[in-house]
Scaffold this motif. Sequence first.
Motif, short mmCIF file in Angstrom:
data_model
loop_
_atom_site.label_atom_id
_atom_site.label_comp_id
_atom_site.label_asym_id
_atom_site.label_seq_id
_atom_site.Cartn_x
_atom_site.Cartn_y
_atom_site.Cartn_z
N LEU A 726 41.54 34.44 13.00
CA LEU A 726 41.39 33.31 13.69
C LEU A 726 42.91 32.52 13.57
O LEU A 726 43.26 32.12 14.78
N ASN A 727 43.09 32.29 12.38
CA ASN A 727 44.33 31.41 12.21
C ASN A 727 45.70 32.19 12.77
O ASN A 727 46.75 31.55 13.32
N LEU A 728 45.56 33.74 12.81
CA LEU A 728 46.88 34.40 13.34
C LEU A 728 46.94 34.36 14.70
O LEU A 728 47.70 34.18 15.38
N TYR A 729 45.64 34.56 15.39
CA TYR A 729 45.60 34.22 16.62
C TYR A 729 45.95 32.97 17.23
O TYR A 729 46.79 32.98 18.33
N LEU A 730 45.77 31.94 16.44
CA LEU A 730 46.11 30.79 16.92
C LEU A 730 47.43 30.45 16.98
O LEU A 730 48.33 30.11 17.96
N HIS A 731 48.24 30.97 15.74
CA HIS A 731 49.41 30.77 15.51
C HIS A 731 50.23 31.75 16.41
O HIS A 731 51.23 31.35 17.26
N SER A 732 49.94 32.85 16.71
CA SER A 732 50.77 33.61 17.54
C SER A 732 50.72 33.18 19.20
O SER A 732 51.50 33.50 19.96
N GLY A 733 49.31 32.78 19.39
CA GLY A 733 49.21 31.99 20.58
C GLY A 733 50.17 30.87 20.84
O GLY A 733 50.86 30.68 21.99
N GLN A 734 50.43 29.89 19.98
CA GLN A 734 51.51 29.02 19.90
C GLN A 734 52.71 29.58 20.15
O GLN A 734 53.60 28.90 20.70
N VAL A 735 53.10 30.68 19.29
CA VAL A 735 54.43 31.30 19.61
C VAL A 735 54.58 31.83 20.98
O VAL A 735 55.80 31.54 21.56
N ALA A 736 53.75 32.52 21.52
CA ALA A 736 53.49 32.74 22.69
C ALA A 736 53.79 31.73 23.72
O ALA A 736 54.69 31.83 24.80
N LEU A 737 53.20 30.80 23.61
CA LEU A 737 53.39 29.45 24.43
C LEU A 737 54.61 29.00 24.33
O LEU A 737 55.33 28.48 25.34
N ALA A 738 55.12 28.72 23.29
CA ALA A 738 56.56 28.28 22.97
C ALA A 738 57.85 29.15 23.81
O ALA A 738 58.84 28.76 24.10
N ASN A 739 57.33 30.50 23.82
CA ASN A 739 58.46 31.40 24.50
C ASN A 739 57.86 31.49 26.05
O ASN A 739 58.19 32.44 26.60
N GLN A 740 57.20 30.65 26.49
CA GLN A 740 56.62 30.78 27.99
C GLN A 740 55.68 31.93 28.35
O GLN A 740 55.96 32.26 29.70
N CYS A 741 55.32 32.40 27.54
CA CYS A 741 54.61 33.69 27.80
C CYS A 741 52.91 33.33 28.01
O CYS A 741 52.26 33.46 27.18
N LEU A 742 52.43 32.67 29.18
CA LEU A 742 51.52 31.99 29.37
C LEU A 742 50.32 32.90 29.42
O LEU A 742 49.18 32.67 28.65
N SER A 743 50.43 33.88 30.11
CA SER A 743 49.38 34.77 29.96
C SER A 743 48.81 35.71 28.56
O SER A 743 47.95 35.82 28.54
N GLN A 744 49.98 35.71 27.68
CA GLN A 744 49.90 36.43 26.61
C GLN A 744 49.03 35.37 25.70
O GLN A 744 48.17 35.55 24.79
N ALA A 745 49.65 33.77 25.99
CA ALA A 745 48.97 33.10 25.23
C ALA A 745 47.65 32.77 25.45
O ALA A 745 46.72 32.72 24.33
N ASP A 746 47.14 32.91 26.83
CA ASP A 746 45.74 32.74 27.01
C ASP A 746 44.91 33.92 26.43
O ASP A 746 44.08 33.63 26.06
N ALA A 747 45.44 35.17 26.21
CA ALA A 747 44.78 36.18 25.64
C ALA A 747 44.53 35.81 24.29
O ALA A 747 43.50 36.21 23.81
N PHE A 748 45.40 35.55 23.41
CA PHE A 748 45.42 35.30 22.15
C PHE A 748 44.18 33.98 22.08
O PHE A 748 43.45 34.13 21.23
N PHE A 749 44.20 33.07 22.76
CA PHE A 749 43.22 31.98 22.86
C PHE A 749 41.97 32.54 23.03
O PHE A 749 40.79 31.88 22.57
N LYS A 750 41.84 33.21 24.17
CA LYS A 750 40.49 33.84 24.38
C LYS A 750 40.09 34.69 23.34
O LYS A 750 38.68 34.76 23.07
N ALA A 751 40.74 35.47 22.74
CA ALA A 751 40.52 36.14 21.61
C ALA A 751 39.89 35.37 20.29
O ALA A 751 38.94 35.73 19.52
N ALA A 752 40.76 34.15 20.20
CA ALA A 752 40.04 33.42 19.04
C ALA A 752 38.54 32.70 19.49
O ALA A 752 37.96 32.56 18.47
#
Length: 967
Positions: A726-752
């Motif tokens: 859970l925490n790695l999904y959240l952290h990785s989603g935050q990193v994807a969001l910071a790099n403007q990878c919005l669809s990848q960030a959504d995928a991490f957050f949905k997985a969480a």
Amino acid sequence: MFGLQVLMWLMGYSPEQTGNESLTWSQEKHARSRNYVSESEVCKLESVPLDFGDYHPLKPITVTESKTKKMNRKGSTSSTSSSSSSSMMDPLSSVLDGTDPLSLFAAAADPVTTTDSTRKKRDKDDSSAVGSDFEPWSSKRGDILARYTTTEKLSIVSGKTTTTGSAVSEKVRTRLEELDDLEEGSQKELLNLTQQDYMNRIEELNQSLKDAWSSDQKVKALKIVIQCSKLLSDTTVIQFYPSKFVLITDILDTFGKLVYERILSMCVENRVSLPDNFSPESVNDTAKETCLNWFFKIASIRELIPRLYPCQVRLSEGISECLPRLTSMIRGIGDPLVAVYARAYLCRVGMEVAPQLKESLNKNFFDFLLTFKQIHGDTVQNQLVVQCVEIPLYLTLYSPAIDWILQCIAYRAPEVLLTEMMERCKKLGNNALLLNSVMSAFRAEFIAARSMDFIGMIKECDESGFPKHLLFRSLGLNLALADPPESDRLQILNEAWKVITKLKNPQVSYCPFCLPSESVFRKREVNTVLADVIKHMTPDRAFEDAYPQLQSIIQKVITYIHDFSLLFSVEKFLPFLDMFQKENVRVEVCKCIMESFIKHQQESTKDPVILNALLHICKTMHDSVNALTLEDEKRMLAALINGFIKMVSFGRDFEQQLSFYVEARSMFCNLEPVLVQLIHSVNQLAMETRKVMRGNHSRKTAAFVRACVAFCFITIPSLNSIFTRLNLYLHSGQVALANQCLSQADAFFKAAVSLVPEVPKMISVDGKMRPSDAFLLEFLCNFFSTLLVVPDHPEQGVLFLVRGLLNVIQDYTWEDNSDDKVRIYTNVLHLLSAMAQEAYIYRVDKVDSNDSLYGGDSKFLAEINKLCETVIAQILDHLKTLGKEETLKRQSQLALYFFNTILAHGDLRNNKLNQLSVNLWNLAQKHGFADTKTMVKTLEYIKRRSKQPEMSHFTDLALRLPLQSRT
């Protein structure tokens, strides 16, 4: 039922009384508008200039008191403050002013006693007492017992048990009779004892000695000592003699201590004890008489050995006269092995009572040299033939005694004494046994300075059953501690190698000569050593019997070579590691190498030689993990591998860095902490790429970041710990969001979100099962903070992630006695309130959050209000379930908690919300469980807020919030 109706029902009102007021709820705004900048300015602390003067936080505090105390420290500063200020005195300061109990006791002591104590300490420091750098006999005891063992049957003489009458006259009458029994028919012999049985019997005798002494049966105690001393003349199982000597002298030590303490106790007069370095003149007549009485009793024993050993008690008149006399008495012992151990014991006692009398120590050794030829005489040789003992084994029995005698002689001895010893060894034909003991006893610096002299003596020595390679080993051990002269170093190695390479099984000799120091032998010499070891150890798998020695070689190498690029460029180093075929030994060696790398590698590396070698070593450690491996072992291995991973850096070659992480993931997939470290490293790599490539968002950079994100998304599901995922999904989603990878960030957050329902009710924490609610609450709070800046997906609808998470929370089965669900819902209200603002309190660079996407659109705000209403209704439903008597306290706490949430985030100009807050206030106090202090402070806060601009409605609210007293 809407939220306000539920709360009115809880407060005792009927739904009819509320009319249709709640129907207009959703049409009004719930969240208050926030100006975060102005709020931040208001909340800032006011800076006030302070004049510190002489004050400094690290300056010692001087605490003074106006009252005068009896034992006050001389020179303390008197205080002009009132006596009441003394109550604020630092409780630790009294330790420094001399008023602590120990200081009071010392001050009240007799000044003469203090002076005597000071003089005693000075005298003790001035004497040539043995220091901490002298290795005591006790440290050698365990090694001797472990080395000198036997499977032969042993025998021991046991005296008959006698009891002594309690009357003094009877004791006096029977003592002569008991002493006569010592050498007559009062003993019985126990035969066919195993080594363990023998040791157990010796321990029983030791305990019997203590019991007899404590019960005032002194003659019986002496009988036990004499019986044990006689055992030292028995060499029927000669290979066990060194261990027997250790066991028997333990009993003699106990006896000597008991006698010494008894006589010393007689010297206490008027509660004043003798100083440590007392002279015979200081001893009173009673103690002298008792001491002489003991010696007269021992002198009546006819046999030499039972008469000799008990004489070595730590108290006598004229130590300088007794030690030479006892040394001369040992000349009467015919067996050279028994005699050398008697000399070793005398040297041991001499070092305890008079270490400054070096002449006595030297005389013992020189006497031994004079009788050394007896070892090769007919008597000893015939005895060895009878016991089937070879001369090499027999000579090793002398080592503990000779080593100890020489250690005593060499302690703080001048270098010239080593020269004298070398000359005496030459006169005896450079006997290997003596030469080995000399090299073991003297300081390494002395030996190293004469390395070539010792090489010559070794070459010419009479091997006579003592192998030369052991002599080179002893020399090598000294060279490992001290460097020989620069001009001799290569010649020393060559001379040693001529002998070592001729040996069929030379593993014991390699270690010391492998690498005495980094400056002594270079890469080429180390490679030569390792190559020759491999050559000798590979045939017939001889390395399987030499793992400890091979490990020692590795340890020596990594102790002195900290340049791992140089180490792994040694051609034969990795083939040398391949000889460790036994898995547990191989893993231990790999762990040693990794520990050395982590300790000594100062900078990150990308050297392919180092990386390939350490990947191979780490892979070996990883592959040793199985279902039976302990968790502690897994953590240790993972920590070593992670330490290596953190030290790998390819600079700005980010693609190569990611390739390394991908390879590491495939190699270390069975250690979860390593996978976690790799995910964190890849996320860090993605952020580093964003920082370096700022303003240069090329397609190649974007593709690389997406590759990092994909690495994490693929790796996380392989982890076992659900909260780690859970925490790695959240952290990785935050990193994807910071790099403007919005669809990848959504995928991490949905997985969480989809993983939350799988959270078990109990999880293992440090080996114990704990409820998971607190961990889940912490994660969700962090998740809500991130969701504020996550923009909505154009195809998923408004606040799709928030809605999905709320559905999961609603369906999750919570514990009946837990209120975490309500606490989560209140945090959702915090999130929704922040989402309703025109400008969010924080944002992600170059990512448009919902405040920018919707721009305060009324439909968006209406959706937020609907969610607020739904969440409030869920909270009030839970409050309703707490209406039972046993849960009223929880209801009160949650009502106040919810009230504070509305107070902080709600728009209280909304009449319905205002009324809801009043009802919650009353509910918190209704059953008398509210904390009065908390309620008072809350009300005071509301009144202070009412004085701020645009907060005038708080005045009316404060008037509607009564404080109920508990009467």
